[in-house]
Design an enzyme around this catalytic site. Structure first.
Site: not given
Length: 154
Positions: A45-46
């Site tokens: 996600g990051c």
């Protein structure tokens, strides 16, 4: 945990960047600054979110915005993350969570159905006078930059 709201003064900070420099919010006075908080470098996600900022950086900068990413990662890990994904905006290290806490981006959250304490994925936009122009908490990594650009009219 206190979240920042539009009109609040943005807390100043001085944090080490991946490139070894120290970035101070006060040094950016007179500019609009997008400060986004993310849990951990090189996680799916990051990485999606960081690459989304990278891919939209020219339009954000063209509209007068400086982008800063902040996580609890060490500068060395941030360097590997930036180099591995060609990230050209500053990634800042806040391992003690001091800035994360000041900005309301550290606290209890639900992850995989369990309550945990950690980084709350958040984005704060600071206006040229150092006040909060926009505050978004619990944002999703995917699609966040597009919604941010829409909110900012970019």
């Amino acid at each position: 945990m206190t979240k920042l709201e539009v009109g609040d003064p943005a807390p100043d900070f001085a944090l080490p960047a991946a490139d070894g420099a120290t970035v101070r919010l006060s040094d950016l006075r007179g500019r609009r600054v997008v400060v986004y908080f993310y849990p951990r470098a090189d996680t799916p996600g990051c990485t999606t979110q960081a690459c989304d900022f990278r891919d939209n950086l020219a339009s954000l900068q063209g509209a007068g915005y400086t982008v800063l990413g902040i996580s609890p990662d060490t500068p060395a890990k941030l360097t590997r993350f930036a180099e591995g994904h060609s990230l050209t905006f500053p990634l800042l290290s806040d391992p003690q969570h001091a800035v994360l806490e000041q900005y309301g981006a550290w606290g209890e959250k639900t992850m995989y159905g369990k309550k945990v304490t950690g980084v709350i994925r958040s984005t704060i936009v600071v206006d040229p006078e150092g006040k909060v122009e926009l505050a978004k908490y619990n944002v999703k990594a995917t699609g966040h930059v597009a919604s941010l650009r829409k909110a900012l009219g970019v």
